[in-house]
Design an enzyme around this catalytic site. Structure first.
Site, PDB file in Angstrom:
ATOM      1  N   GLY A   1      -2.455   6.959   4.878  1.00  0.00           N
ATOM      2  CA  GLY A   1      -3.082   5.794   5.489  1.00  0.00           C
ATOM      3  C   GLY A   1      -4.122   5.136   4.602  1.00  0.00           C
ATOM      4  O   GLY A   1      -5.054   4.505   5.105  1.00  0.00           O
TER       5      GLY A   1
ATOM      6  N   ASN B   1      -3.672   2.557   2.693  1.00  0.00           N
ATOM      7  CA  ASN B   1      -3.556   1.101   2.894  1.00  0.00           C
ATOM      8  C   ASN B   1      -4.165   0.681   4.231  1.00  0.00           C
ATOM      9  O   ASN B   1      -4.811  -0.360   4.321  1.00  0.00           O
ATOM     10  CB  ASN B   1      -2.094   0.665   2.821  1.00  0.00           C
ATOM     11  CG  ASN B   1      -1.655   0.446   1.386  1.00  0.00           C
ATOM     12  OD1 ASN B   1      -2.070  -0.507   0.755  1.00  0.00           O
ATOM     13  ND2 ASN B   1      -0.861   1.370   0.865  1.00  0.00           N
TER      14      ASN B   1
ATOM     15  N   MET C   1       7.198   5.430   7.666  1.00  0.00           N
ATOM     16  CA  MET C   1       8.470   5.883   7.099  1.00  0.00           C
ATOM     17  C   MET C   1       9.595   5.892   8.129  1.00  0.00           C
ATOM     18  O   MET C   1      10.303   6.883   8.285  1.00  0.00           O
ATOM     19  CB  MET C   1       8.301   7.287   6.494  1.00  0.00           C
ATOM     20  CG  MET C   1       7.234   7.354   5.406  1.00  0.00           C
ATOM     21  SD  MET C   1       7.539   6.196   4.065  1.00  0.00           S
ATOM     22  CE  MET C   1       8.768   7.104   3.164  1.00  0.00           C
TER      23      MET C   1
ATOM     24  N   LEU D   1      13.185   0.404  11.390  1.00  0.00           N
ATOM     25  CA  LEU D   1      13.005  -0.113  12.756  1.00  0.00           C
ATOM     26  C   LEU D   1      14.289  -0.746  13.268  1.00  0.00           C
ATOM     27  O   LEU D   1      15.061  -1.329  12.491  1.00  0.00           O
ATOM     28  CB  LEU D   1      11.881  -1.150  12.757  1.00  0.00           C
ATOM     29  CG  LEU D   1      10.517  -0.614  12.308  1.00  0.00           C
ATOM     30  CD1 LEU D   1       9.542  -1.755  12.068  1.00  0.00           C
ATOM     31  CD2 LEU D   1       9.959   0.349  13.357  1.00  0.00           C
TER      32      LEU D   1
ATOM     33  N   ASN E   1       4.875  -5.733   5.662  1.00  0.00           N
ATOM     34  CA  ASN E   1       4.988  -4.407   5.073  1.00  0.00           C
ATOM     35  C   ASN E   1       4.491  -4.469   3.646  1.00  0.00           C
ATOM     36  O   ASN E   1       4.536  -5.519   3.007  1.00  0.00           O
ATOM     37  CB  ASN E   1       6.466  -3.970   5.088  1.00  0.00           C
ATOM     38  CG  ASN E   1       6.657  -2.571   4.533  1.00  0.00           C
ATOM     39  OD1 ASN E   1       5.849  -1.664   4.797  1.00  0.00           O
ATOM     40  ND2 ASN E   1       7.707  -2.375   3.747  1.00  0.00           N
TER      41      ASN E   1
ATOM     42  N   HIS F   1       5.215  -2.686  -0.069  1.00  0.00           N
ATOM     43  CA  HIS F   1       6.223  -1.883  -0.748  1.00  0.00           C
ATOM     44  C   HIS F   1       5.804  -1.697  -2.205  1.00  0.00           C
ATOM     45  O   HIS F   1       5.408  -2.668  -2.857  1.00  0.00           O
ATOM     46  CB  HIS F   1       7.586  -2.591  -0.675  1.00  0.00           C
ATOM     47  CG  HIS F   1       8.686  -1.793  -1.289  1.00  0.00           C
ATOM     48  ND1 HIS F   1       9.210  -0.672  -0.674  1.00  0.00           N
ATOM     49  CD2 HIS F   1       9.334  -1.924  -2.463  1.00  0.00           C
ATOM     50  CE1 HIS F   1      10.149  -0.148  -1.467  1.00  0.00           C
ATOM     51  NE2 HIS F   1      10.238  -0.884  -2.549  1.00  0.00           N
TER      52      HIS F   1
ATOM     53  N   SER G   1       4.413  -5.247  -3.565  1.00  0.00           N
ATOM     54  CA  SER G   1       4.744  -6.506  -2.891  1.00  0.00           C
ATOM     55  C   SER G   1       4.376  -6.388  -1.423  1.00  0.00           C
ATOM     56  O   SER G   1       4.596  -5.344  -0.804  1.00  0.00           O
ATOM     57  CB  SER G   1       6.254  -6.782  -2.944  1.00  0.00           C
ATOM     58  OG  SER G   1       6.756  -6.675  -4.253  1.00  0.00           O
TER      59      SER G   1
ATOM     60  N   ASP H   1      13.247  -3.687   3.225  1.00  0.00           N
ATOM     61  CA  ASP H   1      12.463  -4.209   2.084  1.00  0.00           C
ATOM     62  C   ASP H   1      13.005  -5.541   1.562  1.00  0.00           C
ATOM     63  O   ASP H   1      13.056  -5.783   0.348  1.00  0.00           O
ATOM     64  CB  ASP H   1      12.443  -3.188   0.922  1.00  0.00           C
ATOM     65  CG  ASP H   1      11.825  -1.864   1.341  1.00  0.00           C
ATOM     66  OD1 ASP H   1      10.946  -1.882   2.225  1.00  0.00           O
ATOM     67  OD2 ASP H   1      12.236  -0.819   0.808  1.00  0.00           O
TER      68      ASP H   1
ATOM     69  N   GLU I   1      -2.347  -2.175  -4.424  1.00  0.00           N
ATOM     70  CA  GLU I   1      -1.902  -2.334  -3.028  1.00  0.00           C
ATOM     71  C   GLU I   1      -3.089  -2.641  -2.118  1.00  0.00           C
ATOM     72  O   GLU I   1      -3.035  -3.510  -1.256  1.00  0.00           O
ATOM     73  CB  GLU I   1      -1.219  -1.048  -2.544  1.00  0.00           C
ATOM     74  CG  GLU I   1       0.098  -0.765  -3.229  1.00  0.00           C
ATOM     75  CD  GLU I   1       0.838   0.417  -2.614  1.00  0.00           C
ATOM     76  OE1 GLU I   1       0.700   0.680  -1.409  1.00  0.00           O
ATOM     77  OE2 GLU I   1       1.574   1.097  -3.361  1.00  0.00           O
TER      78      GLU I   1
HETATM   79  C1  GRF Z   1       2.254   3.136  -0.253  1.00  0.00           C
HETATM   80  O1  GRF Z   1       2.582   3.323  -1.592  1.00  0.00           O
HETATM   81  C2  GRF Z   1       3.035   1.987   0.304  1.00  0.00           C
HETATM   82  O2  GRF Z   1       3.329   1.006  -0.626  1.00  0.00           O
HETATM   83  C3  GRF Z   1       4.309   2.659   0.740  1.00  0.00           C
HETATM   84  O3  GRF Z   1       3.903   3.911   1.241  1.00  0.00           O
HETATM   85  C4  GRF Z   1       2.686   4.301   0.625  1.00  0.00           C
HETATM   86  C5  GRF Z   1       1.709   4.575   1.719  1.00  0.00           C
HETATM   87  O4  GRF Z   1       0.502   5.095   1.250  1.00  0.00           O
HETATM   88  N1  GRF Z   1       5.024   1.815   1.696  1.00  0.00           N
HETATM   89  P1  GRF Z   1      -0.743   5.167   2.251  1.00  0.00           P
HETATM   90  O5  GRF Z   1      -0.317   6.009   3.443  1.00  0.00           O
HETATM   91  O6  GRF Z   1      -1.105   3.782   2.623  1.00  0.00           O
HETATM   92  O7  GRF Z   1      -1.817   5.853   1.454  1.00  0.00           O
END
Ligand code: GRF
Length: 325
Positions: free
Chosen positions: A20, A22, A97, A100, A114, A116, A143, A152, A181
């Site tokens: 988590g 992000n 993960m 959907l 999202n 990616h 992205s 994606d 990110e």
């Molecule tokens: C990130 O690299 C994101 O781009 C991908 O999954 C990872 C999640 O990392 N979709 P976090 O849980 O946000 O640390």
């Protein structure tokens, strides 16, 4: 209600499956006074997801439901129910993960995004960093994109390239891409939730609706965009106002039956309607667009009504005939 200078903050639910980081970046960005969104829920398919603990510690509502033993549509529905109960208007997937179901995705079209870890359209799916290194790319990256039914694959809102360094492993590279990110995601989310208040975005949207009417053409009037029908001897059926005459509104002006109907609309729904300067005298009503929750079907039907009131009979009878089928 917490709010930025000009509009209420958009409510966002974040779906995670793991660390988590992000989600944390989105959350801390939202602590800025003028951030246009707030996080109202962090939900996960894994009750052990570390991000849930962080969200709890920061006073954000959380929800967890393991997907094991549940059908995809069933699990999605349970997650969506919580999202809706939280009042969220947008969903940010952040390392969620799960694929959907298309129904879920289509209900949130344009409002679910999202992140990616690749420069899409390269490397959809998993192991993106290993694949970029393996291919000998000079840059990896990340992205942010809108979510569509294809994995994606939705429209990309923004990207950040990250140089691949000599000796990089997928892990070292992933660590640097994460910095990128964390910067990119909140910026793109802010941009997305702010769009419905931006005059250029609203003009494009209205224009698309107006120009779908028969023989509608764009035409300027007093330096502002407008739409006209009926050729040379025709008339305007809509005008676009971007904060004219000191008004705070971005609006489309449409024709009512006259000053009485205009007054009734404004009285009944002052958040939606206003009496525009000059035009109001002849029954044009201002339909406010830079407000939360605009119903675009409502805008469409007023544009059509306005168009009908000025379009020549040869055109309205065409539409009447088409509507009978
Ligand atoms: C990130 O690299 C994101 O781009 C991908 O999954 C990872 C999640 O990392 N979709 P976090 O849980 O946000 O640390």
């Amino acid at each position: 209600m917490p709010q930025t200078a000009s509009h209420p903050r958009a409510k966002v639910a974040v779906l995670i499956s793991g660390t988590g980081s992000n989600m944390a970046a989105l959350l801390y960005a939202s602590r800025r006074d003028d951030c246009p969104y707030e996080i109202v829920l962090v939900a996960s398919n894994d009750p052990e997801a570390k991000g849930l603990r962080l969200a709890e510690a920061e006073g954000v509502a959380t929800f967890a439901l393991p997907h094991k033993g549940m059908k995809r549509a069933e699990h999605d529905a349970a997650m969506e129910e919580q999202v809706l109960a939280s009042g969220a208007e947008y969903i940010a997937l952040a390392g969620y993960m799960r694929i959907l179901s298309p129904e879920f995705v289509s209900r949130w079209e344009g409002r679910m995004l999202n992140i990616h870890p690749s420069l899409l359209p390269k490397y959809k799916g998993l192991d993106t960093h290993a694949r970029a290194i393996e291919a000998g790319d000079s840059h990896a990256g990340c992205s942010v994109h809108l979510v569509t039914a294809e994995l994606d694959d939705g429209p990309v809102l923004g990207q950040t390239p990250v140089a691949i360094m000599p000796g990089d492993t997928p892990d070292t590279l992933a660590g640097r891409v994460l910095y990128a990110e964390h910067q990119l995601y909140s910026r793109m989310l802010e941009e997305l939730v702010s769009r419905p208040y931006r005059a250029d975005w609203l003009l494009e949207k209205v224009s698309e609706l107006a120009l779908s009417l028969p023989e509608a053409e764009p035409r300027e009037s007093h330096g502002a965009p407008g739409w006209h029908t009926g050729g040379k001897s025709g008339k305007f059926f809509a005008h676009f106002n971007d904060q004219h005459h000191g008004e705070p509104h971005v609006a489309v002006l449409v024709k009512t039956d006259g000053p009485d109907e205009l007054a009734a609309l404004v009285e009944r729904d002052p958040d939606v309607w206003f009496r525009p300067a000059y035009y109001g005298a002849s029954g044009w009503a201002g339909l406010i667009l830079n407000r939360p929750g605009v119903d675009w079907d409502h805008v469409r039907s007023w544009l059509e009504r306005s168009w009908r009131s000025v379009a020549p009979k040869r055109l309205t009878s065409l539409i009447d005939a088409a509507e009978q089928f």
